[in-house]
Write an enzyme that holds these catalytic residues in place. Structure first.
Site, PDB file in Angstrom:
ATOM      1  N   GLU A 143      51.099 -88.313 -18.846  1.00  0.00           N
ATOM      2  CA  GLU A 143      52.301 -87.768 -19.496  1.00  0.00           C
ATOM      3  C   GLU A 143      51.814 -86.937 -20.672  1.00  0.00           C
ATOM      4  OE1 GLU A 143      55.419 -88.161 -18.477  1.00  0.00           O
ATOM      5  OE2 GLU A 143      54.923 -89.502 -16.830  1.00  0.00           O
TER       6      GLU A 143
ATOM      7  N   CYS B 273      57.669 -85.111 -27.305  1.00  0.00           N
ATOM      8  CA  CYS B 273      57.231 -84.221 -26.228  1.00  0.00           C
ATOM      9  C   CYS B 273      58.408 -83.508 -25.581  1.00  0.00           C
ATOM     10  CB  CYS B 273      56.463 -85.014 -25.182  1.00  0.00           C
ATOM     11  SG  CYS B 273      57.423 -86.398 -24.566  1.00  0.00           S
TER      12      CYS B 273
HETATM   13  P1  NAD Z   1      46.269 -87.522 -28.319  1.00  0.00           P
HETATM   14  O1  NAD Z   1      45.951 -86.993 -26.983  1.00  0.00           O
HETATM   15  O2  NAD Z   1      45.484 -87.052 -29.476  1.00  0.00           O
HETATM   16  O3  NAD Z   1      46.139 -89.104 -28.331  1.00  0.00           O
HETATM   17  C1  NAD Z   1      46.822 -89.929 -27.416  1.00  0.00           C
HETATM   18  C2  NAD Z   1      46.047 -91.214 -27.242  1.00  0.00           C
HETATM   19  O4  NAD Z   1      44.804 -90.911 -26.612  1.00  0.00           O
HETATM   20  C3  NAD Z   1      45.696 -91.922 -28.553  1.00  0.00           C
HETATM   21  O5  NAD Z   1      45.732 -93.322 -28.356  1.00  0.00           O
HETATM   22  C4  NAD Z   1      44.282 -91.451 -28.795  1.00  0.00           C
HETATM   23  O6  NAD Z   1      43.550 -92.325 -29.616  1.00  0.00           O
HETATM   24  C5  NAD Z   1      43.747 -91.449 -27.373  1.00  0.00           C
HETATM   25  N1  NAD Z   1      42.545 -90.618 -27.180  1.00  0.00           N
HETATM   26  C6  NAD Z   1      42.103 -89.582 -27.922  1.00  0.00           C
HETATM   27  N2  NAD Z   1      40.929 -89.120 -27.417  1.00  0.00           N
HETATM   28  C7  NAD Z   1      40.643 -89.886 -26.331  1.00  0.00           C
HETATM   29  C8  NAD Z   1      39.580 -89.907 -25.398  1.00  0.00           C
HETATM   30  N3  NAD Z   1      38.552 -89.060 -25.478  1.00  0.00           N
HETATM   31  N4  NAD Z   1      39.614 -90.819 -24.395  1.00  0.00           N
HETATM   32  C9  NAD Z   1      40.636 -91.693 -24.298  1.00  0.00           C
HETATM   33  N5  NAD Z   1      41.678 -91.731 -25.175  1.00  0.00           N
HETATM   34  C10 NAD Z   1      41.677 -90.830 -26.177  1.00  0.00           C
HETATM   35  O7  NAD Z   1      47.845 -87.258 -28.528  1.00  0.00           O
HETATM   36  P2  NAD Z   1      48.740 -87.623 -29.782  1.00  0.00           P
HETATM   37  O8  NAD Z   1      48.478 -86.622 -30.842  1.00  0.00           O
HETATM   38  O9  NAD Z   1      48.610 -89.065 -30.115  1.00  0.00           O
HETATM   39  O10 NAD Z   1      50.196 -87.427 -29.170  1.00  0.00           O
HETATM   40  C11 NAD Z   1      50.859 -86.206 -29.173  1.00  0.00           C
HETATM   41  C12 NAD Z   1      50.823 -85.564 -27.799  1.00  0.00           C
HETATM   42  O11 NAD Z   1      51.356 -86.462 -26.839  1.00  0.00           O
HETATM   43  C13 NAD Z   1      51.695 -84.329 -27.725  1.00  0.00           C
HETATM   44  O12 NAD Z   1      51.040 -83.317 -27.025  1.00  0.00           O
HETATM   45  C14 NAD Z   1      52.919 -84.804 -26.946  1.00  0.00           C
HETATM   46  O13 NAD Z   1      53.614 -83.786 -26.276  1.00  0.00           O
HETATM   47  C15 NAD Z   1      52.308 -85.789 -26.023  1.00  0.00           C
HETATM   48  N6  NAD Z   1      53.322 -86.738 -25.537  1.00  0.00           N
HETATM   49  C16 NAD Z   1      53.726 -86.626 -24.235  1.00  0.00           C
HETATM   50  C17 NAD Z   1      54.710 -87.479 -23.757  1.00  0.00           C
HETATM   51  C18 NAD Z   1      55.191 -87.390 -22.330  1.00  0.00           C
HETATM   52  O14 NAD Z   1      55.953 -88.256 -21.904  1.00  0.00           O
HETATM   53  N7  NAD Z   1      54.768 -86.404 -21.568  1.00  0.00           N
HETATM   54  C19 NAD Z   1      55.268 -88.420 -24.594  1.00  0.00           C
HETATM   55  C20 NAD Z   1      54.829 -88.497 -25.909  1.00  0.00           C
HETATM   56  C21 NAD Z   1      53.837 -87.641 -26.370  1.00  0.00           C
END
Ligand code: NAD
Length: 484
Positions: free
Chosen positions: A254, A288
């Site tokens: 997502e 999002c």
């Molecule tokens: P992010 O990708 O930075 O982090 C998300 C999660 O992934 C966190 O727990 C982070 O620690 C982890 N992460 C980071 N690097 C990683 C790696 N190398 N391997 C595994 N895990 C890792 O995103 P964010 O800033 O926390 O969230 C915002 C983003 O999420 C926005 O782009 C938003 O649109 C998206 N989002 C999408 C939905 C959806 O339903 N499509 C819902 C909510 C948020």
């Protein structure tokens, strides 16, 4: 420091035990409204993750039957509702979203436990195919896929995990969860509730936090985790796709959005403006599904903009703990600076600021409160159209024909949420059918709900959460032709 009876253990949770990082390292969780430290959480890495995976793997063969798992979901739902106020308070403090939104998010999370408790039995029932083919009857069974790795973002600290853990448990999958480092406390509170109130065997639920790279790396390189469900940015999602190659993992992704919000010239402009305000400023624009590009028919552009500006000027920005606040702070300085950059870029390319403060007056070093901002005369080359702003910015773009609205709305590699407002349903549905977005609200800017599948097309992801499809993410189909 935060005090709460739901945060007796500010720790990870592995094999039924509260645990700290092997290294003893910790990392601070900050309140974005005032920069003060709320807690120090363990900074875990690969070894702790490997132990969590081993515990989950050991729990898999003795996962109890559907009836017991349904009770776990029902008990969690009831506990979340009973503890709504305290969980919402923790959420509000670590995320910054307004009090009423935080309370609403806990209810939203509970609705996923409720939905999957009610639907799991039918959803998991084997399906006998009607046709006898090759002298066999054919039955399709839904088998739990195995240990599921669940990775969540900070913008909905409990909503996002509820969508994953409820169907995972419903399907019979033990889980290893990694929350975002910015907002782990709500998740820890949920674990405390599940630890105290459910009679869970060891290893069914596990929580690791700390190094994203190491925890993610271990989850991805382990052959014992056949499924990963991730919500977060498209960049990290793409990395997980690459890392999933070795063990051919099933991925639920997502990812980011860039939602178009299309206002046709026959729309109810008051309703469209109210929907835009509610959708755009939820979580300070850090969702999002929030409208990122507002396309307004040129016949109603001025009238609609005036209505929106009037409403924006009435919004109150402040600490989410104050009950009358509508918009809290951004989650961190990077989030603030992104909004700031988008506004500066747009103004430098000819946009006009019609609500909010000039960027020269704002600085993330002072605080993380960004005023709700409206800009007009926006063009597609501006950063705010190219990228997800993830903040309280409304960019207004004029269009003249429905074809232009479709073409401009689709002019992004993202495909998560979209919205169309207009009274002529036939005309609006013709537009909706051409938009490449997994969610399209018609005369509503509401987001997802537990009973309906939600997810993205194109760079916004793979798979669906919620509804029957959300349960199927955690099962493998096994087809059994029976020739006896
Ligand atoms: P992010 O990708 O930075 O982090 C998300 C999660 O992934 C966190 O727990 C982070 O620690 C982890 N992460 C980071 N690097 C990683 C790696 N190398 N391997 C595994 N895990 C890792 O995103 P964010 O800033 O926390 O969230 C915002 C983003 O999420 C926005 O782009 C938003 O649109 C998206 N989002 C999408 C939905 C959806 O339903 N499509 C819902 C909510 C948020």
């Amino acid at each position: 420091m935060i005090e709460s009876y739901l945060l007796k253990n500010i720790s990870g949770y592995i094999d039924g035990q509260w645990v700290d990082a092997d290294s003893g390292r910790t990392v601070e969780v900050l309140n974005p409204a005032n920069g003060k430290t709320l807690a120090e959480i363990p900074y875990m890495a690969a070894d702790e993750t490997a132990r969590a995976i081993a515990a989950a793997k050991a729990a898999l063969p003795s996962m109890p039957d559907v009836a017991t798992r349904r009770e776990w979901l029902e008990d969690t739902r009831d506990a979340l509702i009973a503890e709504k106020e305290e969980i919402g308070r923790i959420l509000c403090l670590e995320h910054g979203k307004p009090w009423k939104e935080a309370q609403g998010e806990v209810e939203y999370a509970a609705s996923f436990f409720d939905y999957f408790a009610k639907s799991m039995e039918d959803g998991l029932a084997p399906e006998e195919l009607a046709d006898k083919v090759k002298d066999c009857t054919w039955t399709v069974y839904k088998r739990a896929i195995g240990v599921a790795g669940l990775i969540t973002p900070w913008n909905f600290p409990i909503g996002m995990i509820a969508k994953k853990i409820a169907p995972a448990i419903a399907a019979g999958c033990p889980v290893v969860i990694k929350p975002a480092t910015e907002t782990p406390l709500t998740m820890i509170a949920m674990f405390q509730i599940m630890h105290d109130r459910l009679d869970l065997p060891k290893g069914v639920i596990n929580l690791v936090m700390g190094s994203s790279k190491e925890i993610g790396g271990e989850l991805m390189s382990s052959p014992d985790v056949p499924m990963i469900s991730f919500t977060g940015s498209t960049g990290v999602g793409q990395l997980l796709i690459e890392q999933s190659r070795q063990h051919v993992k099933k991925l639920g992704l997502e990812l980011g959005g860039n939602a178009p919000f299309i206002v046709l010239d026959d729309a109810d402009l008051d309703s469209a403006a109210d929907n835009l305000i509610a959708n755009k400023f939820r979580g300070c624009g850090q969702t999002c599904v929030c409208a990122n590009r507002i396309f307004v028919h040129s016949n109603v552009y001025k009238e609609f903009t005036d209505k929106v500006v009037e409403k924006v000027k009435a919004l109150k920005v402040g600490d989410g703990m104050d009950e009358d606040v509508d918009i809290g702070p951004l989650v961190n300085a990077a989030g603030f600076d992104k909004v700031h950059d988008h506004v500066k870029d747009a103004l430098s390319k000819g946009a006009t600021l019609v609500a909010g403060k000039h960027p020269d007056e704002l600085d993330s070093d002072k605080n993380l409160f960004y005023p709700p901002t409206v800009i007009t005369d926006v063009t597609h080359d501006m950063l705010c159209c190219q990228e997800e702003t993830f903040g309280p910015l409304i960019p207004m773009i004029a269009f003249d024909t429905d074809e232009q609205a479709v073409q401009q709305g689709n002019d992004t590699e993202f495909g998560l949420a979209s919205y169309v407002f207009g009274k002529d349903a036939k005309r609006a549905h013709k537009i909706i059918a051409q938009l490449h977005f997994g969610h399209c609200g018609y005369n509503t800017a509401t987001g997802p709900a537990a009973h309906a599948p939600f997810g993205g097309m194109l760079h916004s992801g793979i798979g669906r959460e919620g509804g029957h499809d959300g349960l199927l993410e955690y099962v493998e189909l096994q087809t059994v032709p029976d020739g006896s």
